[in-house]
Design a protein around this motif. Sequence first.
Motif, PDB file in Angstrom:
ATOM      1  N   LYS A   1      26.048   3.781 -18.309  1.00  0.00           N
ATOM      2  CA  LYS A   1      26.060   2.321 -18.176  1.00  0.00           C
ATOM      3  C   LYS A   1      24.824   1.677 -18.797  1.00  0.00           C
ATOM      4  CE  LYS A   1      29.039   1.696 -14.199  1.00  0.00           C
ATOM      5  NZ  LYS A   1      29.196   1.056 -12.901  1.00  0.00           N
ATOM      6  N   GLY A   2      24.426   2.173 -19.962  1.00  0.00           N
ATOM      7  CA  GLY A   2      23.317   1.574 -20.688  1.00  0.00           C
ATOM      8  C   GLY A   2      21.936   1.986 -20.216  1.00  0.00           C
ATOM      9  N   LYS A   3      21.844   2.860 -19.212  1.00  0.00           N
ATOM     10  CA  LYS A   3      20.552   3.304 -18.701  1.00  0.00           C
ATOM     11  C   LYS A   3      20.441   4.817 -18.853  1.00  0.00           C
ATOM     12  CE  LYS A   3      20.591  -0.249 -15.136  1.00  0.00           C
ATOM     13  NZ  LYS A   3      20.732  -0.486 -13.705  1.00  0.00           N
ATOM     14  N   GLU A   4      19.223   5.275 -19.131  1.00  0.00           N
ATOM     15  CA  GLU A   4      19.017   6.715 -19.248  1.00  0.00           C
ATOM     16  C   GLU A   4      18.865   7.299 -17.846  1.00  0.00           C
ATOM     17  OE1 GLU A   4      16.324   9.926 -21.701  1.00  0.00           O
ATOM     18  OE2 GLU A   4      15.613   7.886 -21.476  1.00  0.00           O
ATOM     19  N   VAL A   5      19.769   8.161 -17.467  1.00  0.00           N
ATOM     20  CA  VAL A   5      19.728   8.760 -16.135  1.00  0.00           C
ATOM     21  C   VAL A   5      19.348  10.237 -16.199  1.00  0.00           C
ATOM     22  CG1 VAL A   5      21.324   7.145 -15.058  1.00  0.00           C
ATOM     23  CG2 VAL A   5      22.223   9.147 -16.192  1.00  0.00           C
ATOM     24  N   VAL A   6      19.577  10.887 -17.339  1.00  0.00           N
ATOM     25  CA  VAL A   6      19.188  12.273 -17.549  1.00  0.00           C
ATOM     26  C   VAL A   6      18.321  12.302 -18.782  1.00  0.00           C
ATOM     27  CG1 VAL A   6      20.006  14.620 -17.971  1.00  0.00           C
ATOM     28  CG2 VAL A   6      21.373  13.079 -16.573  1.00  0.00           C
ATOM     29  N   SER A   7      17.057  12.733 -18.609  1.00  0.00           N
ATOM     30  CA  SER A   7      16.158  12.744 -19.768  1.00  0.00           C
ATOM     31  C   SER A   7      16.473  13.927 -20.662  1.00  0.00           C
ATOM     32  CB  SER A   7      14.692  12.799 -19.310  1.00  0.00           C
ATOM     33  OG  SER A   7      14.475  13.988 -18.584  1.00  0.00           O
ATOM     34  N   LYS A   8      16.610  13.658 -21.954  1.00  0.00           N
ATOM     35  CA  LYS A   8      16.855  14.685 -22.958  1.00  0.00           C
ATOM     36  C   LYS A   8      15.613  14.774 -23.832  1.00  0.00           C
ATOM     37  CE  LYS A   8      21.141  15.703 -22.064  1.00  0.00           C
ATOM     38  NZ  LYS A   8      21.666  17.027 -21.856  1.00  0.00           N
ATOM     39  N   ASP A   9      14.967  15.954 -23.842  1.00  0.00           N
ATOM     40  CA  ASP A   9      13.774  16.133 -24.648  1.00  0.00           C
ATOM     41  C   ASP A   9      14.162  16.367 -26.108  1.00  0.00           C
ATOM     42  OD1 ASP A   9      12.778  17.921 -21.870  1.00  0.00           O
ATOM     43  OD2 ASP A   9      11.754  16.090 -22.513  1.00  0.00           O
TER      44      ASP A   9
END
Length: 60
Positions: free
Chosen positions: A50-58
């Motif tokens: 929904k337009g927000k980063e919820v899982v950080s991807k390095d």
Amino acid sequence: MAVPFRKVSKTRKRMRRSHNALTANGTTKCNNCGEMIRPHRACPKCGFYKGKEVVSKDAE
């Protein structure tokens, strides 16, 4: 032992099995990266929901 009185026709057999067909899962497009994803789930590719980063991807 119980034995059927008449042979089950192909049509009747196939009508009975008509509910066993597999259906494809519904997919939607990720708003951030455009990847096809299951609805109401975070994108496994970019980690956005929904337009927000919820899982950080390095970055690799």
